[in-house]
Design a protein around this motif. Structure first.
Motif, short mmCIF file in Angstrom:
data_model
loop_
_atom_site.label_atom_id
_atom_site.label_comp_id
_atom_site.label_asym_id
_atom_site.label_seq_id
_atom_site.Cartn_x
_atom_site.Cartn_y
_atom_site.Cartn_z
N LYS A 64 0.82 -1.21 0.00
CA LYS A 64 0.00 0.00 0.00
C LYS A 64 0.85 1.27 0.00
O LYS A 64 0.56 2.22 -0.73
CB LYS A 64 -0.96 -0.01 1.19
N SER A 65 1.90 1.28 0.84
CA SER A 65 2.76 2.47 0.88
C SER A 65 3.40 2.72 -0.48
O SER A 65 3.43 3.84 -0.98
CB SER A 65 3.87 2.30 1.93
N THR A 66 3.91 1.66 -1.08
CA THR A 66 4.53 1.77 -2.41
C THR A 66 3.50 2.28 -3.42
O THR A 66 3.80 3.14 -4.25
CB THR A 66 5.06 0.40 -2.87
N PHE A 71 1.31 6.30 -6.90
CA PHE A 71 0.06 6.92 -7.34
C PHE A 71 0.10 8.42 -7.09
O PHE A 71 -0.26 9.22 -7.95
CB PHE A 71 -1.12 6.28 -6.57
N GLY A 72 0.58 8.82 -5.92
CA GLY A 72 0.69 10.23 -5.57
C GLY A 72 1.64 10.97 -6.51
O GLY A 72 1.32 12.07 -6.97
N LEU A 73 2.78 10.35 -6.80
CA LEU A 73 3.75 11.00 -7.69
C LEU A 73 3.17 11.13 -9.11
O LEU A 73 3.39 12.13 -9.79
CB LEU A 73 5.06 10.22 -7.70
N MET A 74 2.42 10.12 -9.53
CA MET A 74 1.76 10.19 -10.84
C MET A 74 0.78 11.36 -10.88
O MET A 74 0.70 12.12 -11.86
CB MET A 74 1.06 8.86 -11.12
N LYS A 235 -8.73 -3.78 -12.21
CA LYS A 235 -7.60 -3.63 -13.12
C LYS A 235 -6.32 -4.07 -12.44
O LYS A 235 -6.16 -3.87 -11.23
CB LYS A 235 -7.44 -2.14 -13.52
N PRO A 236 -5.38 -4.62 -13.21
CA PRO A 236 -4.08 -4.92 -12.62
C PRO A 236 -3.19 -3.68 -12.62
O PRO A 236 -3.28 -2.86 -13.54
CB PRO A 236 -3.51 -6.00 -13.56
N VAL A 237 -2.39 -3.52 -11.59
CA VAL A 237 -1.42 -2.43 -11.56
C VAL A 237 -0.09 -2.94 -11.02
O VAL A 237 -0.03 -3.98 -10.37
CB VAL A 237 -1.86 -1.23 -10.66
N SER A 238 0.96 -2.19 -11.31
CA SER A 238 2.24 -2.47 -10.67
C SER A 238 2.74 -1.16 -10.09
O SER A 238 3.14 -0.25 -10.82
CB SER A 238 3.25 -3.02 -11.68
N ALA A 239 2.70 -1.08 -8.77
CA ALA A 239 3.15 0.14 -8.12
C ALA A 239 4.65 0.31 -8.29
O ALA A 239 5.14 1.43 -8.49
CB ALA A 239 2.79 0.13 -6.63
N THR A 240 5.40 -0.80 -8.25
CA THR A 240 6.86 -0.67 -8.35
C THR A 240 7.29 -0.26 -9.76
O THR A 240 8.20 0.53 -9.94
CB THR A 240 7.58 -1.99 -7.97
N GLU A 241 6.60 -0.79 -10.80
CA GLU A 241 6.96 -0.43 -12.16
C GLU A 241 6.15 0.75 -12.70
O GLU A 241 6.41 1.26 -13.77
CB GLU A 241 6.80 -1.65 -13.08
N GLY A 242 5.12 1.13 -11.94
CA GLY A 242 4.31 2.28 -12.34
C GLY A 242 3.27 1.96 -13.41
O GLY A 242 2.64 2.86 -13.96
#
Lengths: 332, 332
Positions: A64-66, A71-74, A235-242
């Motif tokens: 969640k933190s990642t 998400f915030g930076l995006m 939807k699938p997401v990847s927080a580490t890869e953005g």
């Protein structure tokens, strides 16, 4: 003590320290602080364009933190200002919430367009609700475009957050097979979007499969007659890869723009405010009842009699209520 | 008007008409009737051996009336006296409940060892809870060994009935495949036993398979640490052929005897009474609040302001509560 109007102005001018102090003020339960907080909330002006209040929850270990950092930076890259509030109704637990996790959201916490507020250490759910609603209002008055309200996966707090936000995001991990990971149905039901995180590396195909399972479950679970076709969605997401974050944001704003155009957005906020008004009344009645002179002793005595069956619940309640009504007239 | 003590004596002596009139009395919301009802409930004595209060719900079309008739007759054959109360919180619906279904339970309704009480036509859930609890007490005082409390499958009423009974039976129909028929998880969670009806003829093998599915779901859903191994359990029954009814009863009494031996039975009743005591207080606070002079107008005005965002929910609640606390109680 500054005048409420001055604090309000400072917050609206983007003064971070004023905002932080104001949130500390609404977090306090001291009577004089409550009075100041109410005065401040009367003084702040809401922006013409409302912030988007987004609830967010996720199972432990989902990243969640990642996710919030990415998400915030995006959002910041899209020239949006983001506030992140954490709701952790249980003081005991620390994992799962962003309590003290500013360090884990290093980039976001240092961005001037972002504001991260961990949840205070001690709290009850009732108090959390009021405090969080007021902190949201303050962030909205401070001109943030998006207010993310993050909570831990304990069920009741998700419902609470959903009742004070415009949309609810549920972040889940890829699961093997067709198991829905024991995700509580009630939580699935409030989600406007499910994002399956860790759709990267070895887990990518599992994440895609899990997303399809959740999408199927969402279709079965609920119809929201007013929402456009295809919502709630997964939807699938990847927080580490953005990956998928932009798309998730587009999906979310598409839904919220639709609701705004249909008048549902404002209607929801009005209903939420009415709901909290009623909740505050109930809570206030309870606390005034318990605080009335003599009522507490009566309650203890009556409850013991109710337990042994010496008195019916209704008879006992009548007696307690009469004691309260008489105590109240004595005070008035 | 007879003295409460006389009515109580008549009920305890097995006078059916006295019992019926007493239940009609507890069903009334008129203030003078409520006072009489409370006096009556103070006057009745509970038997040394408590009745077994059994909650029962089932999906529409599952054959609930047929089941109750067969189950009730089986209990009578075991020399037990059975009372059947129906709870139908929605006045609009008629199907599903035994409202007016005495005719469908022809044999049972004519048996001297049975007493069937349909639900009254108009009601709110709050009122239903009080009325049903009081009707249960009256049936228990009248010496019935088993009090079956039947409700329709609307979710909230099941939880309510589970909170006033010693065990909860869920009656379900055979389902094709592994679908759990959209049975609400919350309802599965309160069931001590699931009976899959219509385990006869062409549906027999489906019923057996469905039973296995539910048994698996029950194992996943919940552990009740105090109950013996194997509970909650699922079994197939055939109300029309009478199969499995005896076995279901043995399973149920095994569970309840265990709970009695462990002290859990009494503890549950004490907790239930405490719960209803608190509910009655909350309900009483709400109704006294709404009835206080001037509060209703204030509420309407404040709610309108809350909806438009002109006042925060908490500020509005504070104002309404202050009006209530200062309102001169007409009663005091």
């Amino acid at each position: 003590m500054q005048a409420p109007e001055e604090i309000a102005k400072a917050i609206q001018a983007g003064d971070r320290r004023a905002l932080s102090r104001a949130i500390t003020l609404v977090e306090s339960t001291r009577a004089d602080h409550r009075a100041q907080a109410r005065a401040l909330l009367r003084a702040v002006e809401m922006p013409g364009k409302p912030a988007l209040r987004i609830g967010l929850s996720g199972t432990p270990g989902v990243g969640k933190s990642t996710f919030i950092e990415a998400f915030g930076l995006m959002l910041i890259a899209r020239e949006l200002r983001v506030a992140v509030l954490a709701v952790d109704p249980s003081s005991a637990r620390s994992g799962g919430s962003i309590l003290g996790d500013k360090t884990r959201m290093d980039l976001l916490s240092r961005a001037p367009e972002a504001y991260i507020r961990p949840s205070p250490s001690r709290s009850t759910l009732g108090g959390v609700a009021r405090r969080t609603r007021e902190a949201i209002l303050l962030c909205e008055a401070a001109g943030f475009d998006v207010v993310l309200v993050e909570t831990v996966g304990v069920g009741q707090s998700e419902t609470m957050v959903a009742d004070m936000t415009d949309a609810f995001l549920l972040l889940l991990a890829p699961a093997g097979g067709d198991e829905l990971q024991g995700v509580k149905r009630g939580i699935m039901e409030i989600a406007d979007m499910i994002l399956v995180n860790k759709a990267d590396g070895d887990l990518k195909s599992t994440a895609v499969r899990t997303t399809a399972d959740y999408a199927g479950a969402l279709r079965l679970l609920r119809k929201r007659p007013h929402d456009p076709e295809g919502y709630p969605r997964a939807k699938p997401v990847s927080a580490t890869e953005g990956h998928g974050l932009e798309e998730a944001w587009v999906d979310l704003t598409t839904l919220l723009n639709w609701r705004q155009a249909q008048g549902i957005f404002d209607q929801r906020r009005a209903e939420q405010a009415t709901y909290w008004f009623r909740q505050e009344i109930e809570e206030g009645l309870r606390s005034r009842f318990r605080a009335a002179p003599g009522v507490a002793q009566q309650l203890a005595r009556l409850e013991a009699q109710v337990k042994t069956g010496d008195i019916t619940p209704e008879d006992a309640a009548e007696q307690a209520l009469e004691a309260f009504m008489h105590a109240k007239s004595g005070l008035a």
